[in-house]
Design an enzyme around this catalytic site. Structure first.
Site, PDB file in Angstrom:
ATOM      1  N   SER A 163     -27.729   4.840  29.300  1.00 30.49           N
ATOM      2  CA  SER A 163     -29.363   4.694  29.964  1.00 30.49           C
ATOM      3  C   SER A 163     -29.230   4.568  31.603  1.00 30.49           C
ATOM      4  CB  SER A 163     -29.986   3.517  29.686  1.00 30.49           C
ATOM      5  OG  SER A 163     -28.976   2.316  29.754  1.00 30.49           O
TER       6      SER A 163
ATOM      7  N   HIS B 128     -31.484  -2.243  35.037  1.00 28.60           N
ATOM      8  CA  HIS B 128     -31.243  -0.722  35.087  1.00 28.60           C
ATOM      9  C   HIS B 128     -31.489  -0.141  36.509  1.00 28.60           C
ATOM     10  CE1 HIS B 128     -30.761  -0.923  30.752  1.00 28.60           C
ATOM     11  NE2 HIS B 128     -30.421   0.364  30.711  1.00 28.60           N
TER      12      HIS B 128
END
Length: 305
Positions: A52, A282
């Site tokens: 990711s 992230h």
């Protein structure tokens, strides 16, 4: 922040790391790389493998909602900057080194190595975080309920048996990365290969980390060290084969998740999706641009020292 809200954000972050099947939808690249790059011959093809941190979940525009893959992730930006005519991005949220060979059940993503072929001339690999248990680390080390401790409960948990369990996992992941790089070279014999490290996630602003990530004071340096050792392992495995290692820390340093919202290239627990769509813990769009900066710099000018 109500306790239920904190729990919800924590679950979303863990879901993004474990699977992005339910997802819906700064930095300027260096002038030296942009001017040095010439259009690639039509025969050249770039393939991006990864998890990711490579795919860019929630960053507009999402082109694969199952994998959380964005058209503004670093592989797409590198492809555009260096003008590769052929391009395949199979990065997928939740991927481990196993998913390089095996179908990823949660998303249905095919084995990522299947994207490689004799016509592949560049491969970037961003993997390893899920192998050492990023989702578990987040679940153990953030404190969504109750006050954030001042000591180091997360470090105590992972060293409870007298050895550092996360260090052991990094050591166990090393031969998996080595096997992956060997397989990449076997399937793409003419390719340059670049292993892309993880960006700066936690900085040295302890109070900022308390507020943004709900990480205990004593656990901030511990977790920063875990990421540093993971990146060091990736560097060793890359250079052992003569492959490139991309130090994304250099282009994201000072823009970690503990910085003020406006400066972050990596999101904290408390995101503002209406302002800057991204998933907790992230890279956001600026972070993916910074990582693309590091990849392009390394490919054109060589590794940063």
């Amino acid at each position: 922040m109500p306790r239920t809200g904190r729990r919800t954000r924590a679950r979303l972050a863990l879901s993004a790391l474990g699977t992005v099947a339910a997802l819906t939808a700064g930095v300027v690249t260096p002038a030296s790389a942009a001017t040095a790059a010439e259009p690639r011959p039509r025969a050249e093809r770039y393939v991006a493998l990864g998890d990711s941190f490579t795919s860019g979940p929630a960053i507009p525009r999402q082109v694969d909602s199952r994998c959380g893959r964005s058209s503004a992730n670093y592989p797409s930006l590198v492809r555009n900057e260096l003008a590769y005519s052929g391009f395949t991005d199979v990065s997928c949220g939740g991927a481990t080194t196993d998913h390089m060979w095996k179908r990823q059940g949660a998303t249905g993503n095919a084995p990522q190595l299947d994207a490689l072929g004799e016509d592949t001339t560049l491969v970037t690999v961003g993997i390893g975080g899920n192998d050492i248990g990023f989702p578990e680390v987040i679940g153990r080390c953030i404190n969504p309920v109750g006050p954030v401790p001042r000591d180091n409960p997360c470090q105590r948990y992972f060293t409870r048996n007298g050895t550092d369990e996360l260090d052991q996992r990094i050591n166990e992941t090393a031969p998996k990365v080595a096997a992956l790089l060997k397989a990449v070279h076997e399937r793409a014999r003419h390719a340059r290969v670049a292993v892309v490290g993880y960006p700066a996630i936690l900085g040295d602003d302890i109070e900022g980390c308390r507020k943004s990530m709900l990480v205990a004071d004593g656990d901030v340096p511990y977790l920063r060290g875990v990421i540093r050792r993971l990146n060091a392992m990736l560097r060793v495995q890359a250079t052992a084969r003569g492959d490139l290692y991309v130090n994304t820390n250099a282009t994201t340093f000072g823009h970690d998740a503990c910085q003020p919202f406006e400066k972050r290239y990596v999101e904290g627990l408390f995101t503002r999706p209406w302002v800057r769509p991204a998933i907790a813990f992230h890279p956001n769009a600026a972070g993916e641009r910074a990582m693309a900066d590091a990849v392009a710099y390394t490919l054109v000018l060589g590794p940063r020292r």
